[in-house]
Design a protein around this motif. Sequence first.
Motif, PDB file in Angstrom:
ATOM      1  N   ARG A   2       0.845  -1.194   0.000  1.00 28.45           N
ATOM      2  CA  ARG A   2       0.000   0.000   0.000  1.00 28.45           C
ATOM      3  C   ARG A   2       0.880   1.244   0.000  1.00 28.45           C
ATOM      4  NH1 ARG A   2      -2.615   2.939   4.324  1.00 28.45           N
ATOM      5  NH2 ARG A   2      -4.337   4.185   3.497  1.00 28.45           N
ATOM      6  N   ILE A   3       0.608   2.152  -0.943  1.00 24.62           N
ATOM      7  CA  ILE A   3       1.390   3.372  -1.106  1.00 24.62           C
ATOM      8  C   ILE A   3       0.499   4.570  -0.810  1.00 24.62           C
ATOM      9  CG2 ILE A   3       2.727   4.767  -2.722  1.00 24.62           C
ATOM     10  CD1 ILE A   3       3.264   2.209  -4.312  1.00 24.62           C
ATOM     11  N   VAL A   4       0.995   5.476   0.009  1.00 25.96           N
ATOM     12  CA  VAL A   4       0.285   6.716   0.318  1.00 25.96           C
ATOM     13  C   VAL A   4       1.052   7.868  -0.328  1.00 25.96           C
ATOM     14  CG1 VAL A   4      -0.417   8.314   2.135  1.00 25.96           C
ATOM     15  CG2 VAL A   4      -0.682   5.851   2.477  1.00 25.96           C
ATOM     16  N   LEU A  20       1.435   0.061 -12.916  1.00 26.71           N
ATOM     17  CA  LEU A  20       1.497  -1.059 -11.965  1.00 26.71           C
ATOM     18  C   LEU A  20       0.994  -2.336 -12.624  1.00 26.71           C
ATOM     19  CD1 LEU A  20       0.261   0.575  -8.630  1.00 26.71           C
ATOM     20  CD2 LEU A  20       2.602   0.157  -9.376  1.00 26.71           C
ATOM     21  N   GLY A  21      -0.075  -2.200 -13.421  1.00 26.97           N
ATOM     22  CA  GLY A  21      -0.587  -3.365 -14.124  1.00 26.97           C
ATOM     23  C   GLY A  21       0.402  -3.894 -15.143  1.00 26.97           C
ATOM     24  N   ASP A  22       1.108  -2.992 -15.847  1.00 26.20           N
ATOM     25  CA  ASP A  22       2.110  -3.411 -16.828  1.00 26.20           C
ATOM     26  C   ASP A  22       3.244  -4.189 -16.163  1.00 26.20           C
ATOM     27  OD1 ASP A  22       0.622  -2.169 -18.773  1.00 26.20           O
ATOM     28  OD2 ASP A  22       1.856  -0.348 -18.832  1.00 26.20           O
ATOM     29  N   PHE A  23       3.599  -3.812 -14.927  1.00 27.32           N
ATOM     30  CA  PHE A  23       4.653  -4.500 -14.195  1.00 27.32           C
ATOM     31  C   PHE A  23       4.143  -5.742 -13.467  1.00 27.32           C
ATOM     32  CE2 PHE A  23       7.000  -0.435 -14.470  1.00 27.32           C
ATOM     33  CZ  PHE A  23       8.260  -0.908 -14.771  1.00 27.32           C
ATOM     34  N   GLY A  24       2.836  -5.976 -13.515  1.00 25.09           N
ATOM     35  CA  GLY A  24       2.267  -7.118 -12.816  1.00 25.09           C
ATOM     36  C   GLY A  24       2.278  -6.959 -11.312  1.00 25.09           C
ATOM     37  N   LEU A  25       2.162  -5.731 -10.838  1.00 28.34           N
ATOM     38  CA  LEU A  25       2.208  -5.445  -9.402  1.00 28.34           C
ATOM     39  C   LEU A  25       0.798  -5.186  -8.880  1.00 28.34           C
ATOM     40  CD1 LEU A  25       5.260  -2.989  -9.446  1.00 28.34           C
ATOM     41  CD2 LEU A  25       5.276  -5.404  -8.747  1.00 28.34           C
ATOM     42  N   ASP A  26       0.472  -5.808  -7.756  1.00 25.46           N
ATOM     43  CA  ASP A  26      -0.861  -5.597  -7.181  1.00 25.46           C
ATOM     44  C   ASP A  26      -0.807  -4.551  -6.061  1.00 25.46           C
ATOM     45  OD1 ASP A  26       0.572  -7.049  -5.366  1.00 25.46           O
ATOM     46  OD2 ASP A  26      -0.994  -8.551  -4.975  1.00 25.46           O
ATOM     47  N   TRP A  27       0.008  -3.536  -6.237  1.00 23.06           N
ATOM     48  CA  TRP A  27       0.125  -2.473  -5.247  1.00 23.06           C
ATOM     49  C   TRP A  27      -1.117  -1.582  -5.295  1.00 23.06           C
ATOM     50  CZ3 TRP A  27       5.784  -0.357  -6.301  1.00 23.06           C
ATOM     51  CH2 TRP A  27       6.705  -1.414  -6.123  1.00 23.06           C
ATOM     52  N   VAL A  28      -1.459  -1.016  -4.151  1.00 25.84           N
ATOM     53  CA  VAL A  28      -2.597  -0.104  -4.044  1.00 25.84           C
ATOM     54  C   VAL A  28      -2.072   1.284  -3.689  1.00 25.84           C
ATOM     55  CG1 VAL A  28      -4.698   0.450  -2.763  1.00 25.84           C
ATOM     56  CG2 VAL A  28      -4.162  -1.938  -3.327  1.00 25.84           C
ATOM     57  N   ILE A  29      -2.477   2.299  -4.449  1.00 29.83           N
ATOM     58  CA  ILE A  29      -2.052   3.677  -4.190  1.00 29.83           C
ATOM     59  C   ILE A  29      -3.225   4.484  -3.661  1.00 29.83           C
ATOM     60  CG2 ILE A  29      -1.109   5.797  -5.173  1.00 29.83           C
ATOM     61  CD1 ILE A  29       0.329   4.169  -7.250  1.00 29.83           C
ATOM     62  N   GLU A  30      -3.002   5.148  -2.525  1.00 35.13           N
ATOM     63  CA  GLU A  30      -4.003   6.057  -1.956  1.00 35.13           C
ATOM     64  C   GLU A  30      -3.485   7.484  -2.099  1.00 35.13           C
ATOM     65  OE1 GLU A  30      -6.460   6.970   2.195  1.00 35.13           O
ATOM     66  OE2 GLU A  30      -5.033   5.309   2.085  1.00 35.13           O
ATOM     67  N   TRP A  31      -4.276   8.326  -2.728  1.00 35.03           N
ATOM     68  CA  TRP A  31      -3.897   9.721  -2.962  1.00 35.03           C
ATOM     69  C   TRP A  31      -4.595  10.598  -1.921  1.00 35.03           C
ATOM     70  CZ3 TRP A  31      -0.729  10.931  -7.295  1.00 35.03           C
ATOM     71  CH2 TRP A  31      -0.489   9.861  -8.156  1.00 35.03           C
ATOM     72  N   LEU A  32      -3.820  11.282  -1.101  1.00 32.88           N
ATOM     73  CA  LEU A  32      -4.384  12.147  -0.071  1.00 32.88           C
ATOM     74  C   LEU A  32      -4.058  13.609  -0.380  1.00 32.88           C
ATOM     75  CD1 LEU A  32      -3.387  10.177   3.186  1.00 32.88           C
ATOM     76  CD2 LEU A  32      -5.520  10.044   1.884  1.00 32.88           C
ATOM     77  N   PRO A  33      -5.057  14.486  -0.333  1.00 33.17           N
ATOM     78  CA  PRO A  33      -4.762  15.905  -0.599  1.00 33.17           C
ATOM     79  C   PRO A  33      -3.833  16.510   0.444  1.00 33.17           C
ATOM     80  CG  PRO A  33      -7.014  15.614   0.193  1.00 33.17           C
ATOM     81  CD  PRO A  33      -6.484  14.249  -0.081  1.00 33.17           C
ATOM     82  N   GLU A  34      -3.933  16.037   1.687  1.00 39.08           N
ATOM     83  CA  GLU A  34      -3.052  16.499   2.752  1.00 39.08           C
ATOM     84  C   GLU A  34      -3.135  15.531   3.930  1.00 39.08           C
ATOM     85  OE1 GLU A  34      -5.879  19.498   5.313  1.00 39.08           O
ATOM     86  OE2 GLU A  34      -4.872  20.340   3.546  1.00 39.08           O
ATOM     87  N   VAL A  35      -2.191  15.659   4.847  1.00 40.11           N
ATOM     88  CA  VAL A  35      -2.200  14.886   6.088  1.00 40.11           C
ATOM     89  C   VAL A  35      -2.042  15.869   7.231  1.00 40.11           C
ATOM     90  CG1 VAL A  35      -0.925  13.222   7.501  1.00 40.11           C
ATOM     91  CG2 VAL A  35      -1.300  12.757   5.089  1.00 40.11           C
TER      92      VAL A  35
END
Length: 373
Positions: A2-4, A20-35
């Motif tokens: 999981r990537i933030v 990510l699909g081209d590399f065959g990676l099942d990683w999940v990316i979460e985009w946050l406007p701010e923390v």
Amino acid sequence: MRIVIVGEDAARAAEFDQVLGDFGLDWVIEWLPEVTAVDGDMPAFDVFVCGLTPGPIGGPELLARVAALYPQAVRILLLDQNPDEASVDIAQGLESAHRVLGRPLDPVELVTAVESVVDLRELLDNEVLKRTLGRISSLPPPPRLYLQLTRLLRDPEASNAAIAQALSQDPAIAAKVLRLCNSAYFSGGREISDMRSAVIRLGHQALLRLVLTVEAFGGSGFGTGKLREQVQDRALRASNLARRLLPGPSAELAATASLLAEVGRLLPGVATAEAGDTAAAEGEEAPDFAEAGAYLLGLWGLPMPIVEAVAYQQRPGQMRSGGFWVTGAVHVATALVAGQEPDEAYLRAVGMLDKLPQWRELVEPSLLDDQAA
């Protein structure tokens, strides 16, 4: 995995998912406007990415909090090509980041950066290396004063008087710092006899390296006296050279990494491993001094770019991440100072081979040769 990603353009999410699909990676990316806070209650993540000013909390502070609460997470700092932020902010961000990537973030570069950090962790997660270092009754302690000064210098209001006072708390180290300050490595004129004058003459970063030199190479039982002298001489010359090979705040990382590049040679059972003793005598392949040194620096809590540069100093071409940066500068500086040839295939691949003749001219002569004469 999981990537933030904080404070970046979430409209590019589909582009990243495609890569990510081209590399065959099942990683999940979460985009946050701010923390607005980093605490132990955040959902678990494996990678944290932000720029210098991603929101109410600055990027360097965010990365430092992530490092404290989620030490296993890969931390990536994003920089503009010509950042407007003060260099002190960039330097603080570099201390807590595993990688620095350009903005706008490239998805392929993100994948490469994450996988290269994972590779480094696997390289140092070596059972033979751990056993060899485990046999040492007392590992060299972390550089206490260096780390204290590093924290102090994060404060832009820190005065030279406050820095000199911190140095003077340890008279033995202060005396050694003054002696080195007046040596041919650093001398710039009249003799310096007090810490405040040393701070003013050297500047903060050079002073930090001086303190680190004293603490890293001054321990009793940490290598023989002659070996320590030889390693320290090469370290100081390589540090001075590496600093001239990179621009901006990265130059200080390269200088510090080069200063510590051979520290693994001083570890019992590692420094003489080439002679076939210790681990090799038990039928195991002795650990490489570069990996042993990198492992020690990781235990000390030094920034990951320094740890990585020390680990890969002799084989920079094996890194997944491309480009020259800190590891490349350390490779060139340590090789040239040791009278060895840098990896020309690597330099050609990163577009720096044409600079090699110029870099050769920058190598300082050994002071030990002058003393022997």
